[in-house]
Write a protein that holds these residues in place. Structure first.
Motif, PDB file in Angstrom:
ATOM      1  N   LYS A  43       0.782  -1.290   0.041  1.00 18.26           N
ATOM      2  CA  LYS A  43      -0.062  -0.076  -0.028  1.00 18.26           C
ATOM      3  C   LYS A  43       0.796   1.450  -0.212  1.00 18.26           C
ATOM      4  O   LYS A  43       2.021   0.907   0.378  1.00 18.26           O
ATOM      5  N   GLN A  44       0.330   2.260  -0.477  1.00 21.09           N
ATOM      6  CA  GLN A  44       0.986   3.600  -0.537  1.00 21.09           C
ATOM      7  C   GLN A  44       1.071   4.097   0.878  1.00 21.09           C
ATOM      8  O   GLN A  44       0.334   4.053   1.596  1.00 21.09           O
ATOM      9  N   ARG A  45       2.326   4.910   1.230  1.00 18.17           N
ATOM     10  CA  ARG A  45       2.377   5.603   2.756  1.00 18.17           C
ATOM     11  C   ARG A  45       1.325   6.621   2.529  1.00 18.17           C
ATOM     12  O   ARG A  45       0.883   7.313   1.754  1.00 18.17           O
ATOM     13  N   GLU A  46       0.737   6.565   3.579  1.00 13.89           N
ATOM     14  CA  GLU A  46      -0.291   7.540   3.829  1.00 13.89           C
ATOM     15  C   GLU A  46      -0.165   8.442   5.093  1.00 13.89           C
ATOM     16  O   GLU A  46       0.331   8.042   6.053  1.00 13.89           O
ATOM     17  N   LEU A  47      -0.709   9.718   5.212  1.00 15.17           N
ATOM     18  CA  LEU A  47      -0.612  10.604   6.347  1.00 15.17           C
ATOM     19  C   LEU A  47      -1.740  10.155   7.369  1.00 15.17           C
ATOM     20  O   LEU A  47      -2.719   9.700   6.951  1.00 15.17           O
ATOM     21  N   VAL A  48      -1.223   9.924   8.545  1.00 14.69           N
ATOM     22  CA  VAL A  48      -2.098   9.567   9.706  1.00 14.69           C
ATOM     23  C   VAL A  48      -2.580  10.892  10.410  1.00 14.69           C
ATOM     24  O   VAL A  48      -3.584  11.094  10.588  1.00 14.69           O
ATOM     25  N   ALA A  49      -1.638  11.745  10.901  1.00 16.42           N
ATOM     26  CA  ALA A  49      -1.966  13.015  11.285  1.00 16.42           C
ATOM     27  C   ALA A  49      -0.734  13.982  11.473  1.00 16.42           C
ATOM     28  O   ALA A  49       0.533  13.404  11.441  1.00 16.42           O
ATOM     29  N   SER A  50      -0.961  15.252  11.573  1.00 15.54           N
ATOM     30  CA  SER A  50       0.304  16.046  11.282  1.00 15.54           C
ATOM     31  C   SER A  50      -0.325  17.071  12.684  1.00 15.54           C
ATOM     32  O   SER A  50      -1.580  17.543  12.890  1.00 15.54           O
ATOM     33  N   ILE A  51       0.788  17.934  13.176  1.00 13.78           N
ATOM     34  CA  ILE A  51       0.439  19.054  14.045  1.00 13.78           C
ATOM     35  C   ILE A  51       1.376  20.005  14.104  1.00 13.78           C
ATOM     36  O   ILE A  51       2.608  19.817  13.831  1.00 13.78           O
ATOM     37  N   THR A  52       1.283  21.137  14.132  1.00  6.99           N
ATOM     38  CA  THR A  52       1.975  22.312  14.023  1.00  6.99           C
ATOM     39  C   THR A  52       2.516  22.619  15.648  1.00  6.99           C
ATOM     40  O   THR A  52       1.872  22.054  16.489  1.00  6.99           O
ATOM     41  N   SER A  53       3.493  23.437  15.418  1.00  8.03           N
ATOM     42  CA  SER A  53       3.948  23.913  16.957  1.00  8.03           C
ATOM     43  C   SER A  53       2.802  24.556  17.440  1.00  8.03           C
ATOM     44  O   SER A  53       2.726  24.755  18.769  1.00  8.03           O
TER      45      SER A  53
END
Length: 122
Positions: A43-53
């Motif tokens: 499967k392709q790599r997928e974004l789970v979650a991101s967070i900024t400062s």
């Protein structure tokens, strides 16, 4: 250079929980955002979650409502609390961060951790 080290993966039953951590080290001037991706076999790599400062978060549609991302800016560490895990969450989870260091050429670059395996049994 920036090093990202993940921890907290493992084997858990369906419906269970795990908490992943990713600590960044190096001559870091700024690190933003920090994120978790995952890659399952074939499967392709997928974004789970991101967070900024500033703690603005983005979640992948498949984990929204079940996973929570957070970070400790003082420790340059990002966490991923995973609840209500499903077998389809099984993957290698990789930490990613855009960071600038105090070293020339003082520009942002993207860094990846080595990954931690999460396996959810049915």
């Amino acid at each position: 250079q920036v090093q990202l080290v993940e921890s907290g993966g493992g084997l858990v039953q369906s419906g269970g929980s795990l908490r992943l951590s990713c600590a960044a080290s190096g001559s870091i001037y700024s690190i933003d955002p920090m994120a978790w991706y995952r890659q399952a076999p074939e499967k392709q790599r997928e974004l789970v979650a991101s967070i900024t400062s500033g703690r603005t978060t983005v979640y992948g549609s498949s984990v929204k409502g079940r996973f929570t991302i957070s970070r400790d800016n003082a420790k340059n560490t990002v966490y991923l609390q995973m609840d209500s895990l499903k077998p389809e969450d099984t993957a290698v989870y990789l930490c990613n961060a855009d960071a600038a260091t105090f070293e020339y050429p003082y520009i942002y670059d993207s860094y990846w951790g080595q990954g931690t395996q999460v396996t959810v049994s049915s």
